[in-house]
Scaffold this motif. Structure first.
Motif, PDB file in Angstrom:
ATOM      1  N   ARG A  24       0.833  -1.204   0.000  1.00 47.19           N
ATOM      2  CA  ARG A  24       0.000   0.000   0.000  1.00 47.19           C
ATOM      3  C   ARG A  24       0.868   1.255   0.000  1.00 47.19           C
ATOM      4  O   ARG A  24       0.479   2.293  -0.514  1.00 47.19           O
ATOM      5  CB  ARG A  24      -0.936   0.014   1.201  1.00 47.19           C
ATOM      6  N   ARG A  25       2.071   1.155   0.579  1.00 48.50           N
ATOM      7  CA  ARG A  25       2.979   2.302   0.645  1.00 48.50           C
ATOM      8  C   ARG A  25       3.861   2.417  -0.590  1.00 48.50           C
ATOM      9  O   ARG A  25       4.141   3.509  -1.056  1.00 48.50           O
ATOM     10  CB  ARG A  25       3.852   2.199   1.897  1.00 48.50           C
ATOM     11  N   ALA A  26       4.331   1.277  -1.094  1.00 53.03           N
ATOM     12  CA  ALA A  26       5.237   1.265  -2.251  1.00 53.03           C
ATOM     13  C   ALA A  26       5.261  -0.146  -2.826  1.00 53.03           C
ATOM     14  O   ALA A  26       4.984  -1.107  -2.110  1.00 53.03           O
ATOM     15  CB  ALA A  26       6.649   1.666  -1.814  1.00 53.03           C
ATOM     16  N   PRO A  27       5.575  -0.296  -4.120  1.00 55.80           N
ATOM     17  CA  PRO A  27       5.662  -1.638  -4.706  1.00 55.80           C
ATOM     18  C   PRO A  27       6.652  -2.505  -3.924  1.00 55.80           C
ATOM     19  O   PRO A  27       7.656  -2.021  -3.407  1.00 55.80           O
ATOM     20  CB  PRO A  27       6.190  -1.374  -6.122  1.00 55.80           C
ATOM     21  N   VAL A  28       6.332  -3.796  -3.819  1.00 56.86           N
ATOM     22  CA  VAL A  28       7.200  -4.739  -3.118  1.00 56.86           C
ATOM     23  C   VAL A  28       7.686  -5.776  -4.124  1.00 56.86           C
ATOM     24  O   VAL A  28       6.880  -6.465  -4.749  1.00 56.86           O
ATOM     25  CB  VAL A  28       6.461  -5.447  -1.956  1.00 56.86           C
ATOM     26  N   GLU A  29       8.990  -5.853  -4.307  1.00 50.96           N
ATOM     27  CA  GLU A  29       9.586  -6.851  -5.197  1.00 50.96           C
ATOM     28  C   GLU A  29       9.783  -8.136  -4.405  1.00 50.96           C
ATOM     29  O   GLU A  29      10.449  -8.147  -3.383  1.00 50.96           O
ATOM     30  CB  GLU A  29      10.924  -6.359  -5.727  1.00 50.96           C
ATOM     31  N   VAL A  30       9.185  -9.219  -4.872  1.00 48.60           N
ATOM     32  CA  VAL A  30       9.307 -10.511  -4.196  1.00 48.60           C
ATOM     33  C   VAL A  30      10.311 -11.339  -4.978  1.00 48.60           C
ATOM     34  O   VAL A  30      10.157 -11.554  -6.182  1.00 48.60           O
ATOM     35  CB  VAL A  30       7.947 -11.231  -4.097  1.00 48.60           C
ATOM     36  N   THR A  31      11.344 -11.787  -4.286  1.00 47.31           N
ATOM     37  CA  THR A  31      12.419 -12.533  -4.932  1.00 47.31           C
ATOM     38  C   THR A  31      12.458 -13.968  -4.427  1.00 47.31           C
ATOM     39  O   THR A  31      11.976 -14.270  -3.338  1.00 47.31           O
ATOM     40  CB  THR A  31      13.780 -11.877  -4.662  1.00 47.31           C
ATOM     41  N   ARG A  32      13.041 -14.827  -5.217  1.00 47.60           N
ATOM     42  CA  ARG A  32      13.303 -16.200  -4.823  1.00 47.60           C
ATOM     43  C   ARG A  32      14.735 -16.491  -5.229  1.00 47.60           C
ATOM     44  O   ARG A  32      15.075 -16.375  -6.391  1.00 47.60           O
ATOM     45  CB  ARG A  32      12.330 -17.159  -5.505  1.00 47.60           C
ATOM     46  N   HIS A  33      15.553 -16.816  -4.264  1.00 44.97           N
ATOM     47  CA  HIS A  33      16.979 -17.070  -4.487  1.00 44.97           C
ATOM     48  C   HIS A  33      17.630 -15.882  -5.190  1.00 44.97           C
ATOM     49  O   HIS A  33      18.431 -16.036  -6.095  1.00 44.97           O
ATOM     50  CB  HIS A  33      17.194 -18.351  -5.291  1.00 44.97           C
ATOM     51  N   GLY A  34      17.223 -14.673  -4.781  1.00 40.84           N
ATOM     52  CA  GLY A  34      17.817 -13.460  -5.321  1.00 40.84           C
ATOM     53  C   GLY A  34      17.296 -13.026  -6.678  1.00 40.84           C
ATOM     54  O   GLY A  34      17.698 -11.994  -7.198  1.00 40.84           O
ATOM     55  N   LYS A  35      16.382 -13.780  -7.262  1.00 39.38           N
ATOM     56  CA  LYS A  35      15.852 -13.458  -8.585  1.00 39.38           C
ATOM     57  C   LYS A  35      14.422 -12.930  -8.434  1.00 39.38           C
ATOM     58  O   LYS A  35      13.611 -13.516  -7.716  1.00 39.38           O
ATOM     59  CB  LYS A  35      15.846 -14.712  -9.462  1.00 39.38           C
ATOM     60  N   LEU A  36      14.108 -11.833  -9.116  1.00 37.15           N
ATOM     61  CA  LEU A  36      12.784 -11.242  -9.034  1.00 37.15           C
ATOM     62  C   LEU A  36      11.738 -12.209  -9.561  1.00 37.15           C
ATOM     63  O   LEU A  36      11.843 -12.713 -10.669  1.00 37.15           O
ATOM     64  CB  LEU A  36      12.742  -9.935  -9.838  1.00 37.15           C
ATOM     65  N   GLU A  37      10.728 -12.509  -8.727  1.00 35.82           N
ATOM     66  CA  GLU A  37       9.637 -13.411  -9.103  1.00 35.82           C
ATOM     67  C   GLU A  37       8.413 -12.617  -9.533  1.00 35.82           C
ATOM     68  O   GLU A  37       7.786 -12.926 -10.520  1.00 35.82           O
ATOM     69  CB  GLU A  37       9.263 -14.322  -7.935  1.00 35.82           C
ATOM     70  N   PHE A  38       8.034 -11.614  -8.725  1.00 34.26           N
ATOM     71  CA  PHE A  38       6.894 -10.771  -9.053  1.00 34.26           C
ATOM     72  C   PHE A  38       6.928  -9.524  -8.192  1.00 34.26           C
ATOM     73  O   PHE A  38       7.737  -9.414  -7.282  1.00 34.26           O
ATOM     74  CB  PHE A  38       5.555 -11.509  -8.914  1.00 34.26           C
ATOM     75  N   VAL A  39       6.045  -8.572  -8.516  1.00 32.50           N
ATOM     76  CA  VAL A  39       5.951  -7.322  -7.767  1.00 32.50           C
ATOM     77  C   VAL A  39       4.522  -7.174  -7.273  1.00 32.50           C
ATOM     78  O   VAL A  39       3.574  -7.353  -8.035  1.00 32.50           O
ATOM     79  CB  VAL A  39       6.335  -6.114  -8.654  1.00 32.50           C
ATOM     80  N   VAL A  40       4.371  -6.864  -5.995  1.00 33.53           N
ATOM     81  CA  VAL A  40       3.055  -6.626  -5.406  1.00 33.53           C
ATOM     82  C   VAL A  40       2.860  -5.118  -5.343  1.00 33.53           C
ATOM     83  O   VAL A  40       3.732  -4.395  -4.849  1.00 33.53           O
ATOM     84  CB  VAL A  40       2.958  -7.233  -3.990  1.00 33.53           C
ATOM     85  N   ILE A  41       1.724  -4.652  -5.887  1.00 36.46           N
ATOM     86  CA  ILE A  41       1.443  -3.221  -5.904  1.00 36.46           C
ATOM     87  C   ILE A  41       0.073  -2.951  -5.288  1.00 36.46           C
ATOM     88  O   ILE A  41      -0.751  -3.855  -5.177  1.00 36.46           O
ATOM     89  CB  ILE A  41       1.505  -2.644  -7.335  1.00 36.46           C
TER      90      ILE A  41
END
Length: 120
Positions: A24-41
């Motif tokens: 809600r405050r800012a996009p959150v980058e979700v990573t798995r093993h250091g690799k970007l998986e998706f972004v929650v907005i």
């Protein structure tokens, strides 16, 4: 807009409510093993992106379906049981459990050769 936060997928699973609050405050980058998986907005940012047409609507639908599937997987009985087993571990149990989990993962990995692994 605030700078994106970055969170590991395992942390996102264990604290889904916190993930929503951060998004809600800012996009959150979700990573798995250091690799970007998706972004929650946030819903507002999602609507703005959709209205601006910067991301094809079909791609947004695909991303939403992918997220929904991952969320369903996290809610499965098998996943819940795994979390319960993890929470029940003592400090003495944790190292052996980690090695066992690593070995199970290695057995399922493509191209894995039997007999290789930790402690060999």
């Amino acid at each position: 807009m605030s700078k994106s936060a970055v969170i590991e997928a395992s942390a996102a699973r264990s604290s889904f409510a916190k993930l929503g609050e951060q998004a809600r405050r800012a996009p959150v980058e979700v990573t798995r093993h250091g690799k970007l998986e998706f972004v929650v907005i946030s819903p507002d940012l999602y609507e703005a992106v959709k209205a601006a047409g910067t991301v094809p609507v079909g791609e947004l639908a695909r991303m939403q379906e992918s997220f929904n599937q991952m969320f369903q997987d996290m809610q499965s009985d098998r996943s819940e049981a795994a979390y319960e087993r993890l929470e029940a571990l003592t400090a003495e149990d944790l190292p052996k459990a980690a090695v066992d989990a690593y070995r199970r993962t290695r057995r399922r990995a493509p191209g894995h050769r039997s007999g290789s692994g930790v402690g060999r």
